[in-house]
Design a protein around this motif. Sequence first.
Motif, PDB file in Angstrom:
ATOM      1  N   LYS A   1    -114.832 -25.444  -7.177  1.00 38.82           N
ATOM      2  CA  LYS A   1    -115.213 -26.335  -8.261  1.00 38.82           C
ATOM      3  C   LYS A   1    -114.322 -26.068  -9.466  1.00 38.82           C
ATOM      4  CE  LYS A   1    -119.905 -27.395  -6.821  1.00 38.82           C
ATOM      5  NZ  LYS A   1    -121.321 -27.488  -7.236  1.00 38.82           N
ATOM      6  N   THR A   2    -114.351 -27.006 -10.406  1.00 37.26           N
ATOM      7  CA  THR A   2    -113.384 -27.026 -11.499  1.00 37.26           C
ATOM      8  C   THR A   2    -113.247 -25.685 -12.215  1.00 37.26           C
ATOM      9  OG1 THR A   2    -113.806 -29.378 -11.888  1.00 37.26           O
ATOM     10  CG2 THR A   2    -112.762 -28.138 -13.668  1.00 37.26           C
ATOM     11  N   MET A   3    -114.334 -25.127 -12.714  1.00 36.19           N
ATOM     12  CA  MET A   3    -114.225 -23.902 -13.511  1.00 36.19           C
ATOM     13  C   MET A   3    -113.815 -22.703 -12.667  1.00 36.19           C
ATOM     14  SD  MET A   3    -114.401 -24.610 -16.601  1.00 36.19           S
ATOM     15  CE  MET A   3    -114.154 -22.883 -17.020  1.00 36.19           C
ATOM     16  N   ASP A   4    -114.235 -22.656 -11.409  1.00 34.98           N
ATOM     17  CA  ASP A   4    -113.788 -21.571 -10.530  1.00 34.98           C
ATOM     18  C   ASP A   4    -112.278 -21.660 -10.312  1.00 34.98           C
ATOM     19  OD1 ASP A   4    -116.339 -20.532 -10.240  1.00 34.98           O
ATOM     20  OD2 ASP A   4    -116.784 -21.793  -8.500  1.00 34.98           O
ATOM     21  N   MET A   5    -111.787 -22.883 -10.119  1.00 36.16           N
ATOM     22  CA  MET A   5    -110.357 -23.083  -9.933  1.00 36.16           C
ATOM     23  C   MET A   5    -109.578 -22.675 -11.181  1.00 36.16           C
ATOM     24  SD  MET A   5    -107.734 -25.350 -10.891  1.00 36.16           S
ATOM     25  CE  MET A   5    -108.524 -26.911 -11.308  1.00 36.16           C
ATOM     26  N   LEU A   6    -110.085 -23.081 -12.358  1.00 30.85           N
ATOM     27  CA  LEU A   6    -109.391 -22.756 -13.600  1.00 30.85           C
ATOM     28  C   LEU A   6    -109.426 -21.255 -13.890  1.00 30.85           C
ATOM     29  CD1 LEU A   6    -110.531 -25.720 -15.882  1.00 30.85           C
ATOM     30  CD2 LEU A   6    -108.294 -25.390 -14.805  1.00 30.85           C
TER      31      LEU A   6
ATOM     32  N   VAL B   1    -105.208 -23.711  -1.201  1.00 27.99           N
ATOM     33  CA  VAL B   1    -104.581 -23.122  -0.019  1.00 27.99           C
ATOM     34  C   VAL B   1    -103.987 -21.773  -0.397  1.00 27.99           C
ATOM     35  CG1 VAL B   1    -102.822 -23.361   1.772  1.00 27.99           C
ATOM     36  CG2 VAL B   1    -104.027 -25.393   0.930  1.00 27.99           C
ATOM     37  N   TYR B   2    -104.439 -20.732   0.290  1.00 29.26           N
ATOM     38  CA  TYR B   2    -103.855 -19.402   0.129  1.00 29.26           C
ATOM     39  C   TYR B   2    -103.061 -19.087   1.388  1.00 29.26           C
ATOM     40  CZ  TYR B   2    -107.019 -18.556  -3.806  1.00 29.26           C
ATOM     41  OH  TYR B   2    -107.681 -18.630  -4.999  1.00 29.26           O
ATOM     42  N   SER B   3    -101.839 -18.634   1.212  1.00 34.43           N
ATOM     43  CA  SER B   3    -101.016 -18.275   2.371  1.00 34.43           C
ATOM     44  C   SER B   3    -100.542 -16.843   2.241  1.00 34.43           C
ATOM     45  CB  SER B   3     -99.804 -19.213   2.499  1.00 34.43           C
ATOM     46  OG  SER B   3     -99.000 -19.142   1.347  1.00 34.43           O
ATOM     47  N   SER B   4    -100.221 -16.237   3.380  1.00 29.87           N
ATOM     48  CA  SER B   4     -99.762 -14.850   3.394  1.00 29.87           C
ATOM     49  C   SER B   4     -98.474 -14.757   4.193  1.00 29.87           C
ATOM     50  CB  SER B   4    -100.820 -13.938   4.022  1.00 29.87           C
ATOM     51  OG  SER B   4    -100.939 -14.224   5.412  1.00 29.87           O
ATOM     52  N   ILE B   5     -97.873 -13.571   4.183  1.00 30.96           N
ATOM     53  CA  ILE B   5     -96.634 -13.339   4.926  1.00 30.96           C
ATOM     54  C   ILE B   5     -96.837 -13.605   6.408  1.00 30.96           C
ATOM     55  CG2 ILE B   5     -95.050 -11.508   5.684  1.00 30.96           C
ATOM     56  CD1 ILE B   5     -94.451 -12.562   2.900  1.00 30.96           C
ATOM     57  N   ALA B   6     -98.020 -13.326   6.888  1.00 33.96           N
ATOM     58  CA  ALA B   6     -98.291 -13.480   8.323  1.00 33.96           C
ATOM     59  C   ALA B   6     -98.546 -14.937   8.717  1.00 33.96           C
ATOM     60  CB  ALA B   6     -99.487 -12.625   8.716  1.00 33.96           C
TER      61      ALA B   6
ATOM     62  N   LEU C   1    -109.808 -23.480   1.245  1.00 33.56           N
ATOM     63  CA  LEU C   1    -111.168 -23.508   0.729  1.00 33.56           C
ATOM     64  C   LEU C   1    -111.256 -24.506  -0.415  1.00 33.56           C
ATOM     65  CD1 LEU C   1    -111.728 -20.543  -1.669  1.00 33.56           C
ATOM     66  CD2 LEU C   1    -109.612 -20.736  -0.404  1.00 33.56           C
ATOM     67  N   LYS C   2    -112.454 -24.770  -0.826  1.00 37.14           N
ATOM     68  CA  LYS C   2    -112.673 -25.685  -1.944  1.00 37.14           C
ATOM     69  C   LYS C   2    -113.264 -24.904  -3.106  1.00 37.14           C
ATOM     70  CE  LYS C   2    -113.275 -29.965   0.684  1.00 37.14           C
ATOM     71  NZ  LYS C   2    -112.109 -30.642   0.055  1.00 37.14           N
TER      72      LYS C   2
ATOM     73  N   LEU D   1    -105.828 -34.994 -11.196  1.00 35.97           N
ATOM     74  CA  LEU D   1    -104.679 -34.235 -10.703  1.00 35.97           C
ATOM     75  C   LEU D   1    -105.097 -33.269  -9.592  1.00 35.97           C
ATOM     76  CD1 LEU D   1    -102.884 -33.323 -14.061  1.00 35.97           C
ATOM     77  CD2 LEU D   1    -102.522 -35.317 -12.584  1.00 35.97           C
ATOM     78  N   SER D   2    -104.180 -33.027  -8.672  1.00 38.37           N
ATOM     79  CA  SER D   2    -104.421 -32.046  -7.606  1.00 38.37           C
ATOM     80  C   SER D   2    -104.197 -30.642  -8.142  1.00 38.37           C
ATOM     81  CB  SER D   2    -103.481 -32.303  -6.428  1.00 38.37           C
ATOM     82  OG  SER D   2    -102.128 -32.085  -6.829  1.00 38.37           O
ATOM     83  N   ASN D   3    -104.656 -29.650  -7.400  1.00 36.28           N
ATOM     84  CA  ASN D   3    -104.512 -28.259  -7.824  1.00 36.28           C
ATOM     85  C   ASN D   3    -103.055 -27.858  -8.081  1.00 36.28           C
ATOM     86  OD1 ASN D   3    -105.546 -25.473  -8.230  1.00 36.28           O
ATOM     87  ND2 ASN D   3    -104.406 -25.080  -6.341  1.00 36.28           N
TER      88      ASN D   3
END
Length: 337
Positions: A126-131, A112-117, A123-124, A78-80
């Motif tokens: 790994k599994t545990m960092d993402m979780l 993908v992180y987005s902001s108001i601007a 960035l990439k 599955l994707s993020n």
Amino acid sequence: MTNPVSLYIRDLEKQQMKRRLIKQGVDTLTVTLPKSWITANNLRSGDEVDIAEQDNTLQIACEKRLLEKRKTIDISGLSNPIVWRKFIGAYRTGYDEIKIIFESQNKEYDIVYSSIAHMERRLKMKTMDMLQDMVYRFVGMEITDQQQNFCIVKDLGGVSKDQFDDALRRIFLLLMSMVGDLQQAMQENNPEMLTGMAGTDTNIDRFTDYCLRCLNRKGYHRFSKTPTIYSYILTLELVGDELKKMAAHLSSQPLSNRRFKHILIERNKLIRSLYELHYAYKVPVIIAIFDKNAALTLETDGEFKKASNGDLEAAHHIKKVSALITQLLQLQIELES
């Protein structure tokens, strides 16, 4: 951890079981409770239950010790974004323990992180960092165990009526903070003031998810109104989404139409009025908000026809906020009925 479990006894409702009243003493009538309900809630002779009367309805509620609810999620392949949605579903449903199975700790997920601007950071992880990054976003949840191909996430905070009330009030306060930032940024012609609104909206999402979790676990204090307050909170979240989108647009394309600025400021005032109405219901206030919102909608429609291309998107979000305010008014009326 406790949960209100309710039994409704209503006249002439075919789906409800019937019970005969039994005379006991001079002026007392008793009724037996279903054995299945007693067993499910582990009730015994001498236990206390809460009874509430409303017209021809009698609500009997008890608090029982919930069995720990567990859920397993397999995120392999599955994707993020899909991982997030599966976890949100389990969290809102009210699971105490969520086991997340994954392919490998070395798999990399695109984040993908987005902001108001409109500045995106890709960035990439790994599994545990993402979780870990995901779980941190949900109130009360912590990773308590980690193995080669799974981890365990547990609720260490619990849910309660007081915590629900506090989270709902925070949603209102955060919405009013967004409204204040929008208004000040327009008045001072300072789009930099809008850059923090994405974070504010994220906090609204956090408290929204927590409120929905509480409702699925314990119900609303007026149990029959649980679906209504559930819809009400989801609609508040949508208001925050529209305010965030409006801020994103205005940060790069300030409003040129002065009437739109006036309409936006006046409509934003209605958010505070909704907050005050929710905690102090008054019919005249309902009427005033409805009439004001309707008048602003007519004015928006008139200005929309002659708006510049740059103002059209902002006008679109203004109209959506108007429709959401109408929904909130309807739901508030239903809560009080």
